[in-house]
Scaffold this motif. Structure first.
Motif, PDB file in Angstrom:
ATOM      1  N   MET A   1      51.934  -7.660 -37.636  1.00 53.96           N
ATOM      2  CA  MET A   1      52.521  -7.526 -36.323  1.00 53.96           C
ATOM      3  C   MET A   1      51.873  -8.511 -35.348  1.00 53.96           C
ATOM      4  O   MET A   1      52.554  -9.180 -34.567  1.00 53.96           O
ATOM      5  CB  MET A   1      52.363  -6.092 -35.810  1.00 53.96           C
ATOM      6  N   VAL A   2      50.548  -8.586 -35.386  1.00 54.34           N
ATOM      7  CA  VAL A   2      49.820  -9.502 -34.506  1.00 54.34           C
ATOM      8  C   VAL A   2      50.190 -10.940 -34.820  1.00 54.34           C
ATOM      9  O   VAL A   2      50.406 -11.767 -33.922  1.00 54.34           O
ATOM     10  CB  VAL A   2      48.293  -9.292 -34.646  1.00 54.34           C
ATOM     11  N   TYR A   3      50.274 -11.247 -36.117  1.00 52.88           N
ATOM     12  CA  TYR A   3      50.562 -12.621 -36.543  1.00 52.88           C
ATOM     13  C   TYR A   3      51.938 -13.073 -36.075  1.00 52.88           C
ATOM     14  O   TYR A   3      52.080 -14.091 -35.383  1.00 52.88           O
ATOM     15  CB  TYR A   3      50.459 -12.699 -38.066  1.00 52.88           C
ATOM     16  N   ALA A   4      52.973 -12.319 -36.443  1.00 52.57           N
ATOM     17  CA  ALA A   4      54.339 -12.699 -36.077  1.00 52.57           C
ATOM     18  C   ALA A   4      54.549 -12.620 -34.571  1.00 52.57           C
ATOM     19  O   ALA A   4      55.189 -13.493 -33.975  1.00 52.57           O
ATOM     20  CB  ALA A   4      55.337 -11.790 -36.803  1.00 52.57           C
ATOM     21  N   GLY A   5      53.984 -11.583 -33.940  1.00 56.63           N
ATOM     22  CA  GLY A   5      54.135 -11.426 -32.498  1.00 56.63           C
ATOM     23  C   GLY A   5      53.494 -12.552 -31.711  1.00 56.63           C
ATOM     24  O   GLY A   5      54.048 -13.025 -30.709  1.00 56.63           O
ATOM     25  N   SER A   6      52.327 -13.002 -32.145  1.00 59.55           N
ATOM     26  CA  SER A   6      51.645 -14.082 -31.433  1.00 59.55           C
ATOM     27  C   SER A   6      52.421 -15.387 -31.542  1.00 59.55           C
ATOM     28  O   SER A   6      52.506 -16.146 -30.565  1.00 59.55           O
ATOM     29  CB  SER A   6      50.225 -14.262 -31.983  1.00 59.55           C
ATOM     30  N   ILE A   7      53.002 -15.661 -32.718  1.00 56.93           N
ATOM     31  CA  ILE A   7      53.798 -16.878 -32.877  1.00 56.93           C
ATOM     32  C   ILE A   7      55.047 -16.810 -32.002  1.00 56.93           C
ATOM     33  O   ILE A   7      55.411 -17.789 -31.329  1.00 56.93           O
ATOM     34  CB  ILE A   7      54.185 -17.081 -34.356  1.00 56.93           C
ATOM     35  N   GLY A   8      55.700 -15.641 -31.964  1.00 57.85           N
ATOM     36  CA  GLY A   8      56.875 -15.485 -31.120  1.00 57.85           C
ATOM     37  C   GLY A   8      56.547 -15.643 -29.645  1.00 57.85           C
ATOM     38  O   GLY A   8      57.264 -16.346 -28.909  1.00 57.85           O
ATOM     39  N   LEU A   9      55.465 -15.012 -29.200  1.00 61.70           N
ATOM     40  CA  LEU A   9      55.070 -15.108 -27.797  1.00 61.70           C
ATOM     41  C   LEU A   9      54.704 -16.538 -27.421  1.00 61.70           C
ATOM     42  O   LEU A   9      55.068 -17.020 -26.339  1.00 61.70           O
ATOM     43  CB  LEU A   9      53.883 -14.177 -27.542  1.00 61.70           C
ATOM     44  N   PHE A  10      53.990 -17.233 -28.321  1.00 59.36           N
ATOM     45  CA  PHE A  10      53.614 -18.619 -28.030  1.00 59.36           C
ATOM     46  C   PHE A  10      54.853 -19.491 -27.875  1.00 59.36           C
ATOM     47  O   PHE A  10      54.910 -20.369 -27.013  1.00 59.36           O
ATOM     48  CB  PHE A  10      52.719 -19.165 -29.139  1.00 59.36           C
ATOM     49  N   ASN A  11      55.873 -19.253 -28.703  1.00 58.52           N
ATOM     50  CA  ASN A  11      57.100 -20.036 -28.597  1.00 58.52           C
ATOM     51  C   ASN A  11      57.814 -19.792 -27.275  1.00 58.52           C
ATOM     52  O   ASN A  11      58.353 -20.731 -26.669  1.00 58.52           O
ATOM     53  CB  ASN A  11      58.027 -19.711 -29.769  1.00 58.52           C
ATOM     54  N   VAL A  12      57.819 -18.540 -26.826  1.00 56.39           N
ATOM     55  CA  VAL A  12      58.443 -18.231 -25.536  1.00 56.39           C
ATOM     56  C   VAL A  12      57.701 -18.938 -24.403  1.00 56.39           C
ATOM     57  O   VAL A  12      58.321 -19.570 -23.528  1.00 56.39           O
ATOM     58  CB  VAL A  12      58.464 -16.709 -25.298  1.00 56.39           C
ATOM     59  N   LEU A  13      56.368 -18.850 -24.409  1.00 58.07           N
ATOM     60  CA  LEU A  13      55.580 -19.513 -23.368  1.00 58.07           C
ATOM     61  C   LEU A  13      55.785 -21.025 -23.401  1.00 58.07           C
ATOM     62  O   LEU A  13      55.882 -21.670 -22.345  1.00 58.07           O
ATOM     63  CB  LEU A  13      54.097 -19.178 -23.555  1.00 58.07           C
TER      64      LEU A  13
ATOM     65  N   PHE B   1      49.333 -26.685 -34.336  1.00 56.54           N
ATOM     66  CA  PHE B   1      47.957 -26.230 -34.119  1.00 56.54           C
ATOM     67  C   PHE B   1      47.905 -24.714 -33.963  1.00 56.54           C
ATOM     68  O   PHE B   1      47.005 -24.053 -34.492  1.00 56.54           O
ATOM     69  CB  PHE B   1      47.350 -26.911 -32.892  1.00 56.54           C
ATOM     70  N   PHE B   2      48.872 -24.149 -33.239  1.00 56.73           N
ATOM     71  CA  PHE B   2      48.859 -22.701 -33.042  1.00 56.73           C
ATOM     72  C   PHE B   2      49.133 -21.972 -34.354  1.00 56.73           C
ATOM     73  O   PHE B   2      48.501 -20.940 -34.636  1.00 56.73           O
ATOM     74  CB  PHE B   2      49.901 -22.291 -31.999  1.00 56.73           C
ATOM     75  N   ASP B   3      50.052 -22.489 -35.163  1.00 57.15           N
ATOM     76  CA  ASP B   3      50.341 -21.861 -36.452  1.00 57.15           C
ATOM     77  C   ASP B   3      49.102 -21.826 -37.333  1.00 57.15           C
ATOM     78  O   ASP B   3      48.826 -20.821 -38.007  1.00 57.15           O
ATOM     79  CB  ASP B   3      51.457 -22.617 -37.168  1.00 57.15           C
ATOM     80  N   LEU B   4      48.334 -22.912 -37.335  1.00 51.90           N
ATOM     81  CA  LEU B   4      47.111 -22.958 -38.136  1.00 51.90           C
ATOM     82  C   LEU B   4      46.094 -21.935 -37.631  1.00 51.90           C
ATOM     83  O   LEU B   4      45.447 -21.239 -38.418  1.00 51.90           O
ATOM     84  CB  LEU B   4      46.512 -24.360 -38.110  1.00 51.90           C
ATOM     85  N   ALA B   5      45.951 -21.853 -36.296  1.00 47.93           N
ATOM     86  CA  ALA B   5      45.006 -20.894 -35.717  1.00 47.93           C
ATOM     87  C   ALA B   5      45.442 -19.456 -36.000  1.00 47.93           C
ATOM     88  O   ALA B   5      44.617 -18.599 -36.354  1.00 47.93           O
ATOM     89  CB  ALA B   5      44.896 -21.123 -34.209  1.00 47.93           C
ATOM     90  N   ALA B   6      46.739 -19.183 -35.870  1.00 46.01           N
ATOM     91  CA  ALA B   6      47.244 -17.835 -36.137  1.00 46.01           C
ATOM     92  C   ALA B   6      47.089 -17.472 -37.606  1.00 46.01           C
ATOM     93  O   ALA B   6      46.764 -16.323 -37.947  1.00 46.01           O
ATOM     94  CB  ALA B   6      48.713 -17.740 -35.727  1.00 46.01           C
ATOM     95  N   THR B   7      47.289 -18.449 -38.489  1.00 46.32           N
ATOM     96  CA  THR B   7      47.135 -18.195 -39.923  1.00 46.32           C
ATOM     97  C   THR B   7      45.678 -17.899 -40.267  1.00 46.32           C
ATOM     98  O   THR B   7      45.390 -17.017 -41.081  1.00 46.32           O
ATOM     99  CB  THR B   7      47.631 -19.409 -40.733  1.00 46.32           C
ATOM    100  N   ALA B   8      44.749 -18.628 -39.649  1.00 49.25           N
ATOM    101  CA  ALA B   8      43.324 -18.357 -39.869  1.00 49.25           C
ATOM    102  C   ALA B   8      42.954 -16.957 -39.384  1.00 49.25           C
ATOM    103  O   ALA B   8      42.218 -16.225 -40.059  1.00 49.25           O
ATOM    104  CB  ALA B   8      42.477 -19.408 -39.152  1.00 49.25           C
ATOM    105  N   ALA B   9      43.491 -16.559 -38.227  1.00 50.63           N
ATOM    106  CA  ALA B   9      43.229 -15.212 -37.702  1.00 50.63           C
ATOM    107  C   ALA B   9      43.823 -14.152 -38.622  1.00 50.63           C
ATOM    108  O   ALA B   9      43.211 -13.105 -38.862  1.00 50.63           O
ATOM    109  CB  ALA B   9      43.811 -15.079 -36.297  1.00 50.63           C
TER     110      ALA B   9
END
Length: 227
Positions: free
Chosen positions: A1-13, A122-130
């Motif tokens: 949930m955190v992973y997919a949600g963070s990617i979605g939120l980053f895209n909106v921003l 860059f964000f995808d890599l950071a989110a994947t590491a998290a």
């Protein structure tokens, strides 16, 4: 949930931050779908922008959430077969496969111009590491490793829940119980079990008994040659 949600939120921003470029992109590259004017039959770039934010990104985020759950389940099921020796190294392997799957399916983020592609990468890599860190940490929180050692692997096998785990290390749910059996060759007889760490045993003298896993530990089987 955190992973997919963070990617979605980053895209909106990112879309709102680069809104001017996004509107220009929609008008120039999708004139038949988003090239309308106010009051016309075709959607305007502004209306297409709203559709992307309110419909497409939530939809793609949900798909990403489902896929990330599938990979998390695969991590638990295939844990023993993943490369690496620690939970987080194995989690990094499954997280990398998840990112590849999202990229292949086009769910890793919108890519409408160079700056956006760089930022999203860059964000995808950071989110994947998290994701890997969280997945490995949760797995460690609810499981423990047990090593199964035989005095003589040729004459004594350790069978755990019907599987031959002689000379292997396996992970089990914390505070779980498992049936163990010492299978000996014809010229040997079972002697006893020895335990260490967080493993407890019901009857150390019985060739068939039950262990309980309350922490990392070891179970060792001993046999003796028949006279």
């Amino acid at each position: 949930m955190v992973y997919a949600g963070s990617i979605g939120l980053f895209n909106v921003l990112l879309l709102y931050t680069l809104k001017g470029d996004v509107l220009q992109f929609l008008s120039a590259n999708l004139p038949s779908a988003c090239g309308g004017v106010a009051g016309g039959s075709l959607p305007t770039p502004e209306e297409c922008f709203s559709s992307v934010v309110l419909v497409y990104i939530p939809y793609f985020t949900f798909l990403g959430f489902v896929i990330s759950l599938v990979f998390a389940a695969a991590y638990g099921i295939l844990y023993e077969h993943l490369p690496g020796h620690s939970q987080r190294v194995k989690a990094a392997s499954i997280a990398l496969l998840l990112l590849i799957a999202l990229l292949y399916l086009g769910l890793a983020g919108l890519s409408f111009e160079y700056t956006a592609r760089i930022l999203i990468s860059f964000f995808d890599l950071a989110a994947t590491a998290a994701y890997a860190v969280i997945l490995g940490g949760l797995y460690r929180r609810y499981t423990r490793s047990v090593e199964f050692v035989s005095q003589d692997e040729n004459s004594l096998k350790i069978i755990v829940d019907g599987r031959n785990l002689t000379g292997k290390t396996r992970t089990f749910h914390l505070r779980s119980s498992h049936e163990v059996k010492g299978e000996t060759s014809e010229d040997s007889s079972f002697k006893e079990w020895a335990i260490s760490g967080g493993v407890s045993i019901e009857d150390p003298k019985s060739f068939r008994t039950t262990i309980e896993v309350n922490g990392d530990g070891m179970l060792k089987a001993f046999s003796s040659k028949k006279r």
